[in-house]
Scaffold this active site. Structure first.
Site, short mmCIF file in Angstrom:
data_model
loop_
_atom_site.label_atom_id
_atom_site.label_comp_id
_atom_site.label_asym_id
_atom_site.label_seq_id
_atom_site.Cartn_x
_atom_site.Cartn_y
_atom_site.Cartn_z
N ARG A 135 0.79 -0.47 -0.13
CA ARG A 135 -0.35 0.09 0.44
C ARG A 135 1.08 1.15 0.37
NH1 ARG A 135 -4.80 0.99 4.22
NH2 ARG A 135 -5.79 -0.76 3.41
N SER A 173 6.46 -5.68 7.04
CA SER A 173 6.27 -6.68 8.29
C SER A 173 6.86 -7.71 8.01
CB SER A 173 4.61 -6.52 8.21
OG SER A 173 4.26 -4.82 8.44
N ASP A 211 4.95 -2.93 11.18
CA ASP A 211 3.67 -2.98 10.48
C ASP A 211 2.72 -2.17 12.47
OD1 ASP A 211 3.52 -5.37 11.46
OD2 ASP A 211 2.40 -6.12 9.91
#
Ligand code: ADP
Ligand code: MG
Length: 603
Positions: free
Chosen positions: A115, A187, A241
């Site tokens: 993203r 992450s 994250d």
């Protein structure tokens, strides 16, 4: 005459015998038909009970797991300490305080999608003024290829996104003069050397890029960005994250002490004040990334399905806790149980559907759908079984069994995650709030002044991730388990909030916090509000190539939460309400639901 009577009697006898014989055959035939069904159904129930027993999470086991988590945390923090938690220092020692201001980017990589987002921060008065993001799915081949291929793909999409920055995101100096600073949310386990560098320890969640292990992920991305032609983009911070989620949560609420992910995988981080001597922090605190997916305890309830899944995974023997909790695995666990039931107990009447034999053919959103089915005939369960496995006909008893399997797997995940949260809570000072602690079983209230020796500061856990966000019952199970594990006072002290997309927004806020070009990135006028139209976050959902990318406004998206709908335009209030910011957080009471300033209070 007597002969006629005899014949009549004889005929009646023969007819009677024939009826009796037919009845017997019918009964016998019926019983031969029913016997296997009863037998197989009993076997399916036996398998269900067996699985339920093996996956059980009674309170005493959860207590042991929470205790074990706290012990492993202490061990992992010590230099050379032996622990199954990595307890990685993140070098994030300055947490957001709400003053952050300007235009910042984030790139969130850690699952099958990545993203990119831009975020216009307005400082204390404006908070998140405007945000926009795009989601791009990563082609499977790139997840198993080389690091250059992966990062070139990502950099290309990032640069493309940055180049399409709209007027509403104007900074003081305009696009040409300004370096775009970005937080990278990565992450996977990374050994950080500073807040903007870190070596990849290992891949997980379906990624396996051999030449990436040991390399500095920021250097990999920065060189890939530099290979692109386009606006100047600099990676200002590298976070995980969970750290992004914690930082994003902290931007709204100063009591956020824990960041947690319940999505494809699971992990947690927290703010540590009692740092070991080898970890230096100017502020005296630092976020520690636990990498709790690797946690293991003999008290974890392991079933045959977990063993099979682990053995056939890319990282056997690792990430044991994550494989019982993460969304990537829950559907697969259910599939393995159903496959066994079909093979050994003809659950769906045989033959075994080929899709049922295919690993990962049942994804977690589908089991969440079946689990949420409240119809009398379990219509949704029937539909999912038909759509996913091609099982055309199922009886209600079989559907009930399927529903129960989903419930067991979802509940286990939620309760194990709850035990982990309580483990952290114990480590950072909630020891006295154990439900077995007699001191706290008396009428102790959250706002009570006594007993003085107990620290009553609230601890807020910010959670991000699709599993927690979309599966309502999951939250209920998790909260219930936390309440079981803690005293009433402890449970009131521990608050769990949904920090939607917090991991990405948090990374951009941390980029602002660590900005080298602070002045240049300031917004046109700090107090200026974008126009009405610009206030609504717009969202892009993309496939792997730019042609499949389309823009979506908030109203076209599936409802992202019960509170976040077009009819209740919370984005405006979450972004612009300038009055009573903090009091709103504190007004959030147990059992109420409100979406306030980027955090959704559920408990
Ligand atoms: P990531 O963890 O990859 O960053 P997300 O936080 O969006 O991504 O989480 C995606 C995961 O959340 C999916 O892999 C899936 O396991 C889980 N998930 C998504 N939608 C649902 C749903 N409706 N119910 C339960 N789990 C879901
Ligand atoms: Mg994520």
């Amino acid at each position: 005459m007597p002969e006629l009577e005899n014949r009549i009697w004889m005929n009646m006898l023969i007819a009677g015998a024939a009826v009796a014989a037919i009845t017997t055959v019918v009964i016998a035939w019926n019983s031969t038909q029913k016997a296997p069904l009863v037998k197989t159904r009993n076997r399916a129930l036996e398998l269900l009970y067996e699985f339920q027993h093996a996956a059980a999470t009674p309170l005493h086991a959860l207590r042991q797991i929470a205790e074990h988590m706290a012990i492993e945390m202490r061990a992992g923090l010590r230099r050379g300490g032996k622990s199954n938690l990595l307890m990685l220092p993140t070098y994030v020692e300055n947490l957001p305080d709400g003053d952050e201001e300007g235009l910042f980017y984030a790139l969130d990589l850690g699952g099958t999608n990545f993203r990119v987002l831009r975020c216009l921060l307005g400082g204390k008065d404006g908070r998140v003024l405007k945000q926009e993001f795009e989601e791009v799915s990563i082609p499977k081949a790139l997840m198993l290829g080389t690091s250059a291929e992966l990062f070139d793909f990502i950099a290309e999409r990032l640069v493309d996104f940055v180049s399409r920055e709209g007027e509403g995101f104007k900074t003081r100096n305009g696009m040409q003069q300004t370096v775009r600073e970005m937080g990278l949310t990565f992450s996977f386990p990374v050994k950080q050397q500073s807040v903007k560098s870190g070596a990849i320890i290992q891949w997980s969640k379906g990624f396996d890029i051999a030449d990436g292990v040991g390399a500095d992920v920021v250097a990999l991305l920065q060189s890939a960005i530099n290979r692109q032609r386009g606006p100047k983009i600099e990676v200002a911070v590298l976070v995980n994250d969970t750290v992004g989620t914690l930082a994003g949560g902290r931007y709204w609420n100063e009591d956020v002490m824990v960041g947690m992910i319940l999505g494809t995988g699971t992990n947690a981080c927290y703010v540590e004040h009692d740092l070991p001597s080898h970890v230096q922090s100017g502020s005296g605190e630092m976020i520690i990334n636990m990498e709790w997916g690797g946690f293991w305890s003999s008290h974890l309830p392991r079933t045959f399905a977990d063993e099979q899944l682990d053995k056939e995974s890319l990282n056997p023997g690792q990430a044991g806790y994550e494989k019982m909790i993460g969304g990537m695995y829950l559907g697969e666990i259910v599939r393995r149980v159903l496959l066994r039931m079909e093979k050994e107990a003809s659950l769906f009447g045989g033959p075994v559907p080929s899709k049922l034999k295919e690993p990962f053919s049942l994804i977690t959103p589908e089991i969440a759908k079946m689990h949420a089915d409240e119809s009398k005939n379990l219509r949704v369960v029937a539909k999912v079984l038909r759509d996913v496995f091609g099982v055309q006909k199922t009886d209600l008893a079989a559907r009930r069994i399927v529903h129960d399997v989903c419930d067991i797997v979802i509940m286990r995940s939620a309760r194990l995650a709850a035990a982990g949260i309580v483990g952290i809570f114990k480590k950072i000072g909630g020891e006295a709030f154990d439900s077995t602690d007699s001191r706290t079983l008396t009428n102790l209230h959250w706002d009570s002044q006594e007993p003085q020796q107990l620290d009553t500061k609230r601890i807020v856990v910010a959670v991000d991730g699709g599993l927690y966000e979309h599966c309502t019952q999951y939250r209920v199970y998790m909260r219930a388990a936390v309440n079981e594990l803690l005293s009433e006072a402890g449970a009131k002290r521990l608050q769990i909030v949904l920090s939607k997309d917090g991991s990405g927004i948090g990374a951009s806020i941390l980029a602002a916090r660590h900005s080298q070009h602070r002045g240049a990135n300031k917004i046109t006028c700090p107090m200026e509000r974008p126009s009405e139209a610009a206030e609504r976050p717009s969202v892009h959902l993309c496939g792997g190539n730019s042609s499949s990318c389309s823009q979506h406004t908030q109203s076209e998206l599936p409802p992202r939460s019960t509170q976040f709908t077009q009819s209740e335009p919370t984005p405006r209030s979450t972004q612009f309400t300038q009055s009573e910011p903090q009091s709103n957080w504190l007004q959030a009471t147990q059992h109420s639901v409100s979406y306030v300033y980027g955090l959704e209070y559920i408990d």
